[in-house]
Design a protein around this motif. Sequence first.
Motif, PDB file in Angstrom:
ATOM      1  N   ILE A 171      14.154  18.993  16.161  1.00 49.54           N
ATOM      2  CA  ILE A 171      13.552  18.626  14.865  1.00 49.54           C
ATOM      3  C   ILE A 171      12.931  19.863  14.207  1.00 49.54           C
ATOM      4  CG2 ILE A 171      11.844  17.125  13.699  1.00 49.54           C
ATOM      5  CD1 ILE A 171      14.302  15.615  14.972  1.00 49.54           C
ATOM      6  N   GLU A 172      12.249  20.666  15.011  1.00 46.21           N
ATOM      7  CA  GLU A 172      11.666  21.906  14.455  1.00 46.21           C
ATOM      8  C   GLU A 172      12.738  22.776  13.828  1.00 46.21           C
ATOM      9  OE1 GLU A 172       9.421  24.369  17.220  1.00 46.21           O
ATOM     10  OE2 GLU A 172       8.300  22.543  17.766  1.00 46.21           O
ATOM     11  N   LYS A 173      13.853  22.890  14.533  1.00 48.79           N
ATOM     12  CA  LYS A 173      14.941  23.739  14.028  1.00 48.79           C
ATOM     13  C   LYS A 173      15.555  23.134  12.758  1.00 48.79           C
ATOM     14  CE  LYS A 173      16.552  26.024  18.325  1.00 48.79           C
ATOM     15  NZ  LYS A 173      15.395  26.854  18.392  1.00 48.79           N
ATOM     16  N   LEU A 174      15.656  21.794  12.725  1.00 45.29           N
ATOM     17  CA  LEU A 174      16.203  21.152  11.520  1.00 45.29           C
ATOM     18  C   LEU A 174      15.256  21.340  10.335  1.00 45.29           C
ATOM     19  CD1 LEU A 174      17.641  17.851  13.078  1.00 45.29           C
ATOM     20  CD2 LEU A 174      18.973  19.612  11.881  1.00 45.29           C
ATOM     21  N   LEU A 175      13.956  21.306  10.628  1.00 44.40           N
ATOM     22  CA  LEU A 175      12.982  21.510   9.543  1.00 44.40           C
ATOM     23  C   LEU A 175      13.065  22.947   9.017  1.00 44.40           C
ATOM     24  CD1 LEU A 175      10.007  19.414  10.983  1.00 44.40           C
ATOM     25  CD2 LEU A 175      11.373  18.872   8.953  1.00 44.40           C
ATOM     26  N   LYS A 176      13.352  23.877   9.910  1.00 43.11           N
ATOM     27  CA  LYS A 176      13.542  25.269   9.453  1.00 43.11           C
ATOM     28  C   LYS A 176      14.809  25.388   8.609  1.00 43.11           C
ATOM     29  CE  LYS A 176      10.789  27.694  12.783  1.00 43.11           C
ATOM     30  NZ  LYS A 176      10.762  27.986  14.205  1.00 43.11           N
ATOM     31  N   LEU A 177      15.816  24.619   8.995  1.00 47.25           N
ATOM     32  CA  LEU A 177      17.053  24.620   8.199  1.00 47.25           C
ATOM     33  C   LEU A 177      16.755  24.069   6.795  1.00 47.25           C
ATOM     34  CD1 LEU A 177      20.201  25.124   8.475  1.00 47.25           C
ATOM     35  CD2 LEU A 177      20.385  22.658   8.834  1.00 47.25           C
ATOM     36  N   ALA A 178      15.923  23.014   6.770  1.00 44.37           N
ATOM     37  CA  ALA A 178      15.564  22.423   5.471  1.00 44.37           C
ATOM     38  C   ALA A 178      14.857  23.460   4.596  1.00 44.37           C
ATOM     39  CB  ALA A 178      14.663  21.206   5.694  1.00 44.37           C
ATOM     40  N   GLU A 179      14.047  24.277   5.256  1.00 45.74           N
ATOM     41  CA  GLU A 179      13.290  25.285   4.508  1.00 45.74           C
ATOM     42  C   GLU A 179      14.236  26.320   3.896  1.00 45.74           C
ATOM     43  OE1 GLU A 179       9.816  26.288   6.859  1.00 45.74           O
ATOM     44  OE2 GLU A 179       9.823  28.227   5.783  1.00 45.74           O
ATOM     45  N   VAL A 180      15.164  26.823   4.725  1.00 46.68           N
ATOM     46  CA  VAL A 180      16.056  27.866   4.198  1.00 46.68           C
ATOM     47  C   VAL A 180      17.048  27.272   3.198  1.00 46.68           C
ATOM     48  CG1 VAL A 180      17.781  27.778   6.061  1.00 46.68           C
ATOM     49  CG2 VAL A 180      17.418  29.901   4.823  1.00 46.68           C
ATOM     50  N   ALA A 181      17.325  25.955   3.327  1.00 46.07           N
ATOM     51  CA  ALA A 181      18.224  25.296   2.356  1.00 46.07           C
ATOM     52  C   ALA A 181      17.472  24.979   1.059  1.00 46.07           C
ATOM     53  CB  ALA A 181      18.799  24.016   2.950  1.00 46.07           C
ATOM     54  N   SER A 236      25.756  27.822   6.348  1.00 49.45           N
ATOM     55  CA  SER A 236      26.251  28.143   7.697  1.00 49.45           C
ATOM     56  C   SER A 236      26.131  29.632   8.019  1.00 49.45           C
ATOM     57  CB  SER A 236      27.700  27.688   7.837  1.00 49.45           C
ATOM     58  OG  SER A 236      28.479  28.237   6.801  1.00 49.45           O
ATOM     59  N   ASP A 237      25.811  30.444   6.998  1.00 50.44           N
ATOM     60  CA  ASP A 237      25.614  31.877   7.269  1.00 50.44           C
ATOM     61  C   ASP A 237      24.177  32.182   7.698  1.00 50.44           C
ATOM     62  OD1 ASP A 237      28.213  32.384   6.508  1.00 50.44           O
ATOM     63  OD2 ASP A 237      27.681  32.748   4.409  1.00 50.44           O
ATOM     64  N   THR A 238      23.291  31.214   7.609  1.00 48.35           N
ATOM     65  CA  THR A 238      21.874  31.500   7.868  1.00 48.35           C
ATOM     66  C   THR A 238      21.569  31.537   9.368  1.00 48.35           C
ATOM     67  OG1 THR A 238      21.250  29.171   7.831  1.00 48.35           O
ATOM     68  CG2 THR A 238      21.161  30.333   5.722  1.00 48.35           C
ATOM     69  N   GLU A 239      20.488  32.242   9.680  1.00 47.84           N
ATOM     70  CA  GLU A 239      20.019  32.322  11.080  1.00 47.84           C
ATOM     71  C   GLU A 239      19.650  30.923  11.580  1.00 47.84           C
ATOM     72  OE1 GLU A 239      20.245  34.860  13.005  1.00 47.84           O
ATOM     73  OE2 GLU A 239      21.123  35.801  11.236  1.00 47.84           O
ATOM     74  N   GLN A 240      19.079  30.127  10.665  1.00 46.25           N
ATOM     75  CA  GLN A 240      18.593  28.791  11.036  1.00 46.25           C
ATOM     76  C   GLN A 240      19.756  27.878  11.443  1.00 46.25           C
ATOM     77  OE1 GLN A 240      17.696  30.700   8.533  1.00 46.25           O
ATOM     78  NE2 GLN A 240      15.460  30.751   8.519  1.00 46.25           N
ATOM     79  N   TRP A 241      20.867  27.992  10.743  1.00 47.21           N
ATOM     80  CA  TRP A 241      22.082  27.219  11.090  1.00 47.21           C
ATOM     81  C   TRP A 241      22.580  27.679  12.460  1.00 47.21           C
ATOM     82  CZ3 TRP A 241      24.896  23.425   8.263  1.00 47.21           C
ATOM     83  CH2 TRP A 241      26.165  23.120   8.734  1.00 47.21           C
ATOM     84  N   LYS A 242      22.631  29.023  12.629  1.00 46.90           N
ATOM     85  CA  LYS A 242      23.146  29.566  13.899  1.00 46.90           C
ATOM     86  C   LYS A 242      22.231  29.187  15.064  1.00 46.90           C
ATOM     87  CE  LYS A 242      25.648  33.078  11.464  1.00 46.90           C
ATOM     88  NZ  LYS A 242      25.535  34.349  10.792  1.00 46.90           N
ATOM     89  N   ALA A 243      20.924  29.112  14.787  1.00 41.05           N
ATOM     90  CA  ALA A 243      19.985  28.731  15.851  1.00 41.05           C
ATOM     91  C   ALA A 243      20.273  27.290  16.303  1.00 41.05           C
ATOM     92  CB  ALA A 243      18.554  28.854  15.348  1.00 41.05           C
ATOM     93  N   LEU A 244      20.628  26.443  15.355  1.00 41.50           N
ATOM     94  CA  LEU A 244      20.969  25.062  15.721  1.00 41.50           C
ATOM     95  C   LEU A 244      22.284  25.022  16.506  1.00 41.50           C
ATOM     96  CD1 LEU A 244      19.744  23.339  12.477  1.00 41.50           C
ATOM     97  CD2 LEU A 244      19.243  22.443  14.752  1.00 41.50           C
ATOM     98  N   GLN A 245      23.237  25.853  16.094  1.00 41.54           N
ATOM     99  CA  GLN A 245      24.509  25.902  16.857  1.00 41.54           C
ATOM    100  C   GLN A 245      24.240  26.323  18.297  1.00 41.54           C
ATOM    101  OE1 GLN A 245      26.709  28.546  14.202  1.00 41.54           O
ATOM    102  NE2 GLN A 245      28.174  26.891  13.760  1.00 41.54           N
ATOM    103  N   ALA A 246      23.346  27.301  18.429  1.00 41.78           N
ATOM    104  CA  ALA A 246      23.054  27.807  19.778  1.00 41.78           C
ATOM    105  C   ALA A 246      22.310  26.755  20.610  1.00 41.78           C
ATOM    106  CB  ALA A 246      22.221  29.082  19.665  1.00 41.78           C
TER     107      ALA A 246
END
Length: 567
Positions: free
Chosen positions: A62-72, A8-18
């Motif tokens: 989906i793109e944003k979730l895939l980025k989250l998968a990458e950072v995770a 939840s500290d990652t940019e990718q998580w925050k991008a999904l929140q936004a």
Amino acid sequence: MASPALISDTEQWKALQAHVGAIQKTHLRDLMADADRCKAMTAEYEGIFLDYSRQQATGETIEKLLKLAEVAKLKEKIEKMFKGEKINSTENRSVLHVALRAPRDAVINSDGVNVVPEVWSVKDKIKEFSDTFRSGSWVGATGKPLTNVVSVGIGGSFLGPLFVHTALQTDPEAAECAKGRQLRFLANVDPVDVARSIKDLDPETTLVVVVSKTFTTAETMLNARTLKEWIVSSLGPQAVAKHMIAVSTNLKLVKEFGIDPNNAFAFWDWVGGRYSVCSAVGVLPLSLQYGFPIVQKFLEGASSIDNHFNSSSFEKNIPVLLGLLSVWNVSFLGYPARAILPYSQALEKLAPHIQQLSMESNGKGVSIDGIPLPFETGEIDFGEPGTNGQHSFYQLIHQGRVIPCDFIGVVKSQQPVYLKGETVSNHDELMSNFFAQPDALAYGKTPEQLHSEKVPENLIPHKTFKGNRPSLSLLLPTLSAYEVGQLLSIYEHRVAVQGFIWGINSFDQWGVELGKSLASQVRKQLHESRMEGKPVDGFNHSTSSLLARYLAVKPPTPYDTTVLPKV
Ligand SMILES: O=P(O)(O)OC[C@H]1O[C@H](O)[C@H](O)[C@@H](O)[C@@H]1O
């Protein structure tokens, strides 16, 4: 730069929140109007078709979730699981249920040792034993072949095998192999469950399989002792060798219990209880009922999804997509539940199995490194087969709370039924609902539509459906043992994906311990009060009063006589 401690500290998580705000401005009615979007939101593998176009999501989501998968580091975590690394760090164990269904020539290491030959040697032993048992060469204490099996176990040593058994019961091929046999389960320590499990069975023709990873689970051990007494009181102590066998990782305790170690089937600490249906936990009782070849088909189905999961790109990877969408629904859209709605009575026990698989795996409060999580993990899983659920709790899903739904359908029924003169076959009738419900949830019904239908004004608010309720559809070509294995594996990996993204340990279950230790204290009190008349002591006011009320009624028989169920 060191990677952040929590996802939840990652940019990718925050991008999904936004991104949530933008999605909340859309309605599924509009999203569904975009045929290209709908076409893109599908995936297929060996005829299993996933349509997730009714998720509150766009290509951008989906793109944003895939980025989250990458950072995770999802890819790396999956690889670590398949390579046998000790990803269950709080128990210092590998997580290798995939090895249970790997082909004979596969190489999967745990602690530097290839576990596949061991897995196959147990499967070979099960095949041999079940062949002997089913052929009638294995006879009981009075010389009769055994046709009934009671599998005693709870949690992971029960729910997965029950799910598979229920699914196979009406598959024509499996049913043919099970003719004249019965497989029952005894899980609850409630004596009523004992009564049900042995009702109308004769110990002379019954085999009891005690299934417990630890061989210490209180419920299972008392139930095992109870069925042992049931056998011994009817056939004598020597009958145990022919009427009781076991599945466990703890072969020492199996022997101490009095079961012949030759009739014990091993598995390993790298198989979690809720991931154990493909070990002897499921393979043994199911092979006794259906024969090993049917169970091997089930294992091959599970293995096919393991390959898909481990090798397909995330964009078309069914368990990965399902896992990412669940994370989206839980962590970003804030939906705490998930309904599992198979349009197949054979999948009646899917939801109870997934409840343990998912809720015991992902219901966690800290990260894998022990850091308290500022977000919720896991979801409340529940479900019933369609159409039964429609006449029960769907009201809440349509007009009450928003609950993402998994609709699971089968193209070809296990049991075709058609009545001449009817509009459609019985399976088509069932499937009409499977196709209609997701649209009803997504589109809803507007006051304008109701007006045009001349609905009385006072009923318009009651008959309005807001719609915009997410679901996904999973369509299986048939439901043989192979597809049952595939479905099991899809859900196992989906749960793991969710846990990998959330950064938790999906393979431990410390949360079940506290209740167990408090129960020991109560057990001791009940014993001392019943046997020695000791007053209730050491509990809070509420528990003390409840216990006193309970103890005030004396049991029908004193504790010095054995009593078995009478039904
Ligand atoms: O197989 P056993 O060792 O008897 O364990 C049975 C069950 O009990 C435990 O309480 C765990 O919560 C479950 O994960 C496990 O499946």
